[in-house]
Design a protein around this motif. Structure first.
Motif, PDB file in Angstrom:
ATOM      1  N   PRO A   5      -5.005   3.143  -2.884  1.00  9.83           N
ATOM      2  CA  PRO A   5      -6.172   2.486  -3.454  1.00  9.83           C
ATOM      3  C   PRO A   5      -7.303   3.487  -3.683  1.00  9.83           C
ATOM      4  CG  PRO A   5      -5.891   1.862  -1.159  1.00  9.83           C
ATOM      5  CD  PRO A   5      -4.698   2.681  -1.541  1.00  9.83           C
ATOM      6  N   PHE A   7     -11.016   4.440  -3.620  1.00  8.65           N
ATOM      7  CA  PHE A   7     -12.220   4.015  -2.929  1.00  8.65           C
ATOM      8  C   PHE A   7     -13.428   4.595  -3.633  1.00  8.65           C
ATOM      9  CE2 PHE A   7      -8.962   4.218   0.457  1.00  8.65           C
ATOM     10  CZ  PHE A   7      -8.879   2.870   0.706  1.00  8.65           C
ATOM     11  N   TYR A  29     -15.419  -3.583   3.657  1.00  9.01           N
ATOM     12  CA  TYR A  29     -14.363  -4.446   3.126  1.00  9.01           C
ATOM     13  C   TYR A  29     -14.740  -5.923   3.201  1.00  9.01           C
ATOM     14  CZ  TYR A  29     -10.886  -0.766   2.685  1.00  9.01           C
ATOM     15  OH  TYR A  29     -10.201   0.342   2.296  1.00  9.01           O
ATOM     16  N   GLN A  39     -14.962  -7.741  -5.834  1.00  6.53           N
ATOM     17  CA  GLN A  39     -14.595  -6.504  -5.173  1.00  6.53           C
ATOM     18  C   GLN A  39     -15.458  -6.329  -3.943  1.00  6.53           C
ATOM     19  OE1 GLN A  39     -15.298  -3.490  -8.211  1.00  6.53           O
ATOM     20  NE2 GLN A  39     -13.111  -3.032  -8.217  1.00  6.53           N
ATOM     21  N   ASP A  42     -16.754  -1.441  -0.782  1.00  5.70           N
ATOM     22  CA  ASP A  42     -15.976  -0.226  -0.550  1.00  5.70           C
ATOM     23  C   ASP A  42     -15.197   0.173  -1.802  1.00  5.70           C
ATOM     24  OD1 ASP A  42     -13.358   1.143   1.162  1.00  5.70           O
ATOM     25  OD2 ASP A  42     -15.413   1.609   1.744  1.00  5.70           O
ATOM     26  N   ASP A  43     -14.820  -0.798  -2.619  1.00 10.06           N
ATOM     27  CA  ASP A  43     -14.011  -0.547  -3.811  1.00 10.06           C
ATOM     28  C   ASP A  43     -14.842  -0.416  -5.084  1.00 10.06           C
ATOM     29  OD1 ASP A  43     -11.688  -0.751  -2.299  1.00 10.06           O
ATOM     30  OD2 ASP A  43     -11.566  -2.917  -2.595  1.00 10.06           O
TER      31      ASP A  43
END
Length: 148
Positions: A5, A7, A29, A39, A42-43
């Motif tokens: 993923p 970040f 998160y 989202q 963190d993303d």
């Protein structure tokens, strides 16, 4: 090939203490990007998400517990900032609607299944009058087939 993923956390944002950084990532998160909305911060690459990530890290460095950090952000941005809202009276419908629909659906299916089973069980039983009529029709059919 596996993909990891992506970040949005930049190297300059990370805390030097791995334990504190781990807490910050776990909290990130749980928090919704108010720009992207689906989202976690963190993303998300949004500027507001970056600000929230930095704010989380500042609160952790200041000695706040995870609950205190979350409470601070909820007080500031509202319950919507949490990706998984807390169970309270004003969020009870959100938490209970889907399981409620599932329970009602299962109950409806059970009622339908029991009724159809009862119907199938009684459909095969003939009364004495119906049985006599059936025997007469079968006898007529046998007699007609012998004469042909």
């Amino acid at each position: 090939m596996t993909t990891l993923p992506a970040f949005a956390v930049q190297p300059g944002e990370e805390l030097p203490d791995p334990a504190l950084e781990s807490r910050a990532r776990a909290l990130s998160y749980e928090l919704r990007c108010m720009v992207c909305q689906n989202q976690s911060i963190d993303d998300s690459d949004a500027l507001l998400a970056k600000d929230l990530r930095l704010l989380v890290r500042e609160r952790i460095k200041a000695g706040d517990s995870d609950a205190q950090v979350l409470d601070f952000l909820v007080d500031r941005y509202g319950e919507f900032v949490l990706l998984k809202p807390r169970f309270r009276t004003d969020t009870a419908l959100l938490w209970l609607f889907a399981p409620g629909v599932l329970v009602v659906g299962l109950a409806g299916y059970l009622v339908w299944a029991l009724r159809s089973r009862r119907r199938d069980g009684t459909a095969g039983a003939l009364t004495a009058e119906e049985r006599a009529r059936l025997e007469a029709l079968l006898a007529e059919d046998r007699d007609a087939s012998r004469t042909v």
